[in-house]
Motif scaffolding. Structure first.
Motif: not given
Length: 495
Positions: A53-67
Motif C-alpha cells: 500500500t505504501g508503494m501504491q501511495a508513493a506512486g501517486g496514481h488514482k485508479i477506479e476499478g470495477f466500474g
C-alpha cells in the motif's frame, strides 16, 4: 470484461483476504501458548501489505476499478498503510496481555484483527455507498467478536452486547440515509450522486433528510457526542488489547468514509452538513473534556478524551467550504487527516503502556495504578508523559501541531463563526489539559503502590520506544507528514 487495472486497485485486499484464510488454517496446527507461528505469519503478512500500500501511495496514481465500485488513490493507500502499521503495533503490544488471559487458546485475535483490517480497506477504497457499508459491517462484526473474546468475563460480554446493539442501530441510520440518497438521486455511485446533487434538480428537503441519517451514522463510528454512549463502556469493558484495536486503526477508516461520503459525494450539500458537524464538534469537545475530568479509570478517561479529540477532527471539516467556495477545503481536510494519523500514533503509545503494566490478575486500568511509575521505570513513565502532553496539545509534541493546523484552518476561513469555534476549542483544550496533567502528576510525584519492577519482552520495549520517539520527532519536524497529507487530499479532491 474486468480490466487489469481493476485487479491492481484491489491487490492489497486480495493479499489480505487470502492470507487471513491461510493463517486461519495454519493456526489449527499451532499449539504453542503464545501462538508463535500464527503471530509471525500475521506480522509478515501485515508488513507485506503495508509495503504494497505504501508503494501504491508513493506512486501517486488514482485508479477506479470495477466500474467505480472501488477507488485506489494516494489518500486511501496512505490510510491503508498507516492502518496496517497500527494493527501490527497493536498485536505486538497486545500479544503478551492476551496470552496471560487465555485469549490465545485459538488464533481468533489474529484472524479477526486481519478481517477487521480488510473491512477498513474496503471502507477506505469504497467508491460506492454499498461498498462502504459492506466494509463497515465487516469491521464492526469483527469488533463485536473481539470485544467478547474473553468468554468467561462478564464485563467484556456486557460491553460486547452494548456495542452490538448500539452498533446495529447506527448501521441502520447509515443505511437508511443511503437509501434516501438512492431514492433522491437514483444512484449509489459516489460520483453519480455528486453530479445529481450538483445539478440542483433533486428536491433539497429529501437530500437533507437523508443527510441527517448519514451524519448520525458517521458520528457514531467516530464516537462523537451525542452518539458517544458506546465509547466509554466498550473501552472500559473490552480487554485492553481489543480496546486498542477498536480505538486505533478504525479511526483512520472512519475519517476516510467521512471524506468519501460527505466531501466526494455530497460536497454540494456542504452548507448543511457543516452545520451538523459544527454542533457535533461543540458537543464532543464539551462532553468529552468535562466528563474525562471525573474519571478515575484510565481507560474511561482515554475514552472521553477520544470523544474530545474527534471533536477537533470534525472542526476541520466545518471549515472546508465557505460561502460555496472550496478554496480552503484542501487545507482544512489535510489538517483533519494529519490530526487523525497523529492521534492514532499517540493512542497506540498510551494503550501500549497500559498493556505493558498489566499482568496476570492485574489490569492496570486505574489512574492510581500509575503511581510512582517514574521510580519504577523512567523510560515507560517518559513515554506515557510524552503521550499525555501530546494529547493535551503542548509543544513541541505532534499533538500541538495537529491542534494548531485545525485552528489555522478555522481562522483562515475568515468567518466570525469559525473564529468563535476556534476560541471555544482552545478553551476546551485548556480544560482538557487538567486530566492529562493529572496522570503525569501521579507518575512523577505520587509514591509507588508496589515495588515490583516493570519488565517487557524485547519487541514490546523496542516498538514502544520508537512509538514514543515518533511523537516527539514528528512534533519537532512535522513538515514531512503534513506535506504527505496535503498531497494525498489534493490528489483525492482533484476531480
Amino acid at each position: 470484461m474486468i480490466d487489469k487495472l481493476s485487479w491492481v486497485a484491489i491487490y492489497p485486499e486480495i493479499v489480505l483476504l487470502v492470507m487471513a484464510c491461510v493463517i486461519t488454517l495454519v493456526d489449527l496446527s499451532d499449539h504453542s501458548p503464545r501462538r508463535t507461528r500464527t503471530h509471525v505469519l500475521t506480522m509478515l503478512t501485515l508488513a507485506g501489505v503495508a509495503l504494497l500500500t505504501g508503494m501504491q501511495a508513493a506512486g501517486g496514481h488514482k485508479i477506479e476499478g470495477f466500474g467505480g465500485l472501488v477507488v485506489s488513490d494516494p489518500m486511501g493507500n496512505w490510510l491503508k498503510c498507516f492502518a496496517t502499521i497500527a494493527l501490527m503495533v497493536t498485536l505486538v503490544y497486545g500479544r503478551p496481555y492476551a496470552g496471560d488471559r487465555g485469549m490465545l487458546r485459538g488464533g481468533e485475535l489474529f484472524t479477526l484483527g486481519m478481517f477487521s483490517l480488510l473491512g477498513m480497506f474496503v471502507m477506505i477504497s469504497g467508491g460506492h455507498f454499498l461498498m462502504i457499508y459492506l466494509g463497515l459491517e465487516l469491521l464492526t462484526l469483527s469488533g463485536y467478536a473481539m470485544v467478547a473474546l474473553r468468554r468467561d468475563n462478564a464485563v467484556a460480554s456486557e460491553a460486547a452486547m452494548k456495542y452490538f446493539v448500539l452498533g446495529a442501530m447506527a448501521s441502520g441510520f447509515l443505511l437508511y440515509g443511503m437509501s434516501m440518497m438512492y431514492g433522491a438521486t437514483g444512484s449509489l455511485d459516489i460520483d453519480e450522486v455528486f453530479r445529481a446533487v450538483a445539478s440542483g434538480q433533486v428536491q433539497h428537503q429529501v437530500l437533507v433528510f437523508g443527510l441527517v441519517f448519514i451524519v448520525a451514522g458517521l458520528a457514531f463510528k467516530l464516537g462523537a457526542a451525542p452518539f458517544h454512549m458506546w465509547v466509554p463502556d466498550v473501552y472500559h469493558g473490552a480487554p485492553s488489547a481489543v480496546t486498542l484495536m477498536i480505538g486505533g486503526a478504525p479511526k483512520l477508516a472512519a475519517f476516510a468514509i467521512v471524506i468519501r461520503l460527505l466531501v466526494e459525494g455530497l460536497m454540494p450539500l456542504a452548507f448543511d452538513w457543516q452545520q451538523m458537524l459544527a454542533v457535533l464538534a461543540v458537543m464532543s469537545l464539551l462532553v468529552g473534556n468535562l466528563a474525562a475530568i471525573a474519571q478515575s479509570n484510565l481507560k474511561r478517561m482515554l475514552a472521553y478524551s477520544t470523544i474530545a479529540q474527534m471533536g477537533f477532527v470534525l472542526l476541520a471539516f466545518v471549515a472546508g467550504v465557505v460561502n460555496g467556495n472550496s478554496l480552503n477545503a484542501q487545507f482544512a481536510y489535510s489538517a483533519a487527516m494529519f490530526y487523525v494519523v497523529t492521534y492514532v500514533l499517540t493512542t497506540l503509545a498510551s494503550f501500549g503502556i497500559i498493556l505493558l503494566l498489566a499482568r496476570e490478575g492485574f489490569e492496570s486500568e486505574e489512574i492510581a495504578d500509575l503511581s510512582g511509575l517514574n521510580q519504577r521505570s523512567p523510560l515507560y513513565a517518559g513515554v506515557m508523559a510524552v503521550t499525555m502532553f501530546s494529547l493535551a496539545g503542548l509543544p513541541p509534541l505532534v499533538g500541538f501541531h495537529a491542534k494548531l493546523s485545525v485552528l489555522q484552518a478555522l481562522v483562515a476561513s475568515g468567518q466570525a463563526v469559525h473564529i468563535a469555534l476556534a476560541v471555544f476549542a482552545v478553551v476546551m483544550s485548556l480544560i482538557g489539559a487538567f486530566y492529562y496533567l493529572r496522570v503525569i502528576k501521579v507518575m512523577y510525584f505520587d509514591k509507588p503502590l508496589t515495588a515490583t519492577t516493570v519488565s517487557a519482552p524485547v519487541d514490546v520495549r523496542a516498538v514502544l520506544t520508537v512509538n514514543g520517539a515518533l511523537i516527539l520527532i514528528l512534533g519537532i519536524l512535522p513538515g514531512g507528514l503534513m506535506a504527505l497529507c496535503a498531497q494525498a487530499i489534493v490528489s483525492t479532491l482533484g476531480r
